[in-house]
Design an enzyme around this catalytic site. Structure first.
Site, PDB file in Angstrom:
ATOM      1  N   ASP A   1     -10.667  11.185   9.482  1.00 14.51           N
ATOM      2  CA  ASP A   1     -10.207  10.768   8.155  1.00 14.51           C
ATOM      3  C   ASP A   1     -10.864   9.445   7.753  1.00 14.51           C
ATOM      4  O   ASP A   1     -10.206   8.546   7.224  1.00 14.51           O
ATOM      5  CB  ASP A   1      -8.686  10.639   8.135  1.00 14.51           C
ATOM      6  CG  ASP A   1      -8.113  10.752   6.720  1.00 14.51           C
ATOM      7  OD1 ASP A   1      -8.827  11.261   5.830  1.00 14.51           O
ATOM      8  OD2 ASP A   1      -6.970  10.332   6.504  1.00 14.51           O
TER       9      ASP A   1
ATOM     10  N   GLY B   1       0.825  -1.201   0.000  1.00 15.77           N
ATOM     11  CA  GLY B   1       0.000   0.000   0.000  1.00 15.77           C
ATOM     12  C   GLY B   1       0.854   1.244   0.000  1.00 15.77           C
ATOM     13  O   GLY B   1       2.032   1.202   0.343  1.00 15.77           O
TER      14      GLY B   1
END
Length: 434
Positions: A259, A133
């Site tokens: 977030d 990632g």
């Protein structure tokens, strides 16, 4: 490993020993002054006599003035920044003294403190083949750790972990790194990613998590012709994330994630979701407060309107962001949608008119699940999304209410599937003629 290996072995749970600190601040200046004075002409022996006393005194006065000027020149010849740097003192690059003043040492309580050399070995020297990632914080690698000794292990022989490496140093990134450690070491919930440890060595800022084999939710949503993420699994994921956020909001001091997005939802082998990335999290308002003020941070497409315009932060800010995640699950799109003409538009703005119109709802449902979704269930799900995305935070559901609505929907779906199964079995039975 080169320079990353140490000559002596240390306990990986303990920070490396500090070398002796050089003199700093006023001590450094005094030391330099004393060296100057010890070699100055004032302290050198000069011939003296009755006829030379006045001349000698005059010379001494001149030498004193010269010495004072020399001292002044030595102290003030540098710029203010250089003087400040000198006064702080600097040690080895791997010691705490070169950390910026905004970085506070995080005690290694209940979590493992890893040497950089261990994590480097665990990821095969941070090989590109180990990258799983990448985001604004930095890259995430898969690594293997021996769970007993907490040393590096070969692939397949140890425990797989996710190792997130801070890309570049800076005030904001260092604060986010420390913030994530501060919150994650306190949290314990099956739908919140588990913190395994960290590295705080020299310029290296690293967080070590449990490994989630299915990766992030957004990667699954964007795959073409991907049918593994069916409708029932999407409801399961929505409920798991809702449980995590409700847990945060129900703490003695409510925690606002700030977030919430599909890329911060990680999935295990059974599609159980876990919320990650707490770098922007902060404590919310207490009972006697209506909100807390904050600079607007997060990701475009997920901002609640009132937060974006005023900076007022409440738990309802997370509810709006969660509504966008539900919308991504429903539509199979990212939060910022790109039109055919190249213009970008927020998914919530584009989809809202369709959500409230039963005749147009089918236009926004992800084509990968459109054939297998019951429209009554779709309408209920769309109604929950609308309540989360309300422009007025007072009209939004609480996360507890969102969770209850999603669990009720899942229960209704189970009953409906059970009835359908019973009906199909009944029709398959041979009828006995009387």
């Amino acid at each position: 490993m080169g320079n990353c290996l140490r000559k002596k072995s240390h306990d990986p749970n303990q920070p490396p020993p500090e070398p002796a600190r050089p003199p700093t601040g006023d001590d450094a200046v005094k030391s330099s002054r004393s060296r100057k004075m010890s070699t100055s002409p004032v302290q050198q022996k000069t011939p003296s006599g009755p006829s030379q006393s006045s001349k000698s005194n005059h010379c001494k006065d001149e030498q004193c003035r010269a010495t004072r000027q020399e001292r002044h020149k030595h102290v003030s010849s540098h710029s203010p920044k250089e003087n400040q740097k000198k006064s702080k003192g600097h040690g080895s690059p791997t010691t705490r003294r070169d950390w910026p003043k905004y970085v506070v040492w995080v005690p290694a309580k209940n979590i493992n403190s890893f040497y950089y050399s261990v994590l480097r070995a665990a990821t095969h020297k941070f090989s590109d083949e180990n990258i799983i990632g990448e985001g604004g914080f930095g890259r995430v690698y898969i690594g293997y750790i021996n769970p007993h000794s907490m040393s590096a292990a070969k692939p397949g022989t140890g425990k797989a972990v996710a190792i997130k490496v801070l890309r570049r140093r800076g005030v904001q990134n260092d604060k986010e790194w420390q913030n994530e450690l501060r919150f994650l070491k306190k949290l314990n919930h099956p739908n919140v990613v588990k913190l395994m440890g960290y590295c705080n060595e020299g310029d290296h800022r690293i967080v070590v998590y449990e490994y989630m084999s299915k990766g992030s939710l957004d990667a699954h949503l964007l795959r073409e012709n991907y049918t593994e993420l069916n409708w029932s699994r999407r409801i399961k994921i929505a409920i798991g994330v809702a449980r995590a956020v409700d847990y945060l909001h129900s703490c003695a001091k409510p925690i606002i994630h700030r977030d919430l997005k599909a890329s911060n939802v990680l999935l295990d082998a059974d599609f159980n979701p876990k919320l990650s990335d707490f770098g922007l999290a902060r404590y919310g308002p207490l009972e006697d407060q209506s909100h807390v003020s904050s600079g607007v941070v997060g990701t475009r497409g997920y901002f609640a309107p009132e937060y974006f315009t005023t900076g007022h932060l409440t738990v309802k800010t997370d509810v709006y962001s969660f509504g966008v995640v539900l919308l991504e699950l429903f539509c199979g799109c990212v939060a910022v949608k790109r039109s055919s003409d190249g213009t970008e538009r927020e998914l919530a703005v584009w989809a809202k008119p369709h959500l409230s119109n039963h005749m147009e709802l089918h236009n926004i449902i992800d084509k990968k699940i459109a054939r297998n979704i019951d429209m009554e269930e779709a309408h209920k799900f769309a109604s929950i999304i609308c309540r989360c995305l309300s422009s007025d935070p007072k009209n939004r559901l609480t996360m507890g209410e969102v969770l209850a609505s999603l669990e009720q929907l899942q229960q209704d779906m189970s009953l409906s599937n059970l009835n359908t199964l019973r009906l199909s079995k009944y029709h398959r039975r041979p009828h006995i003629l009387q």
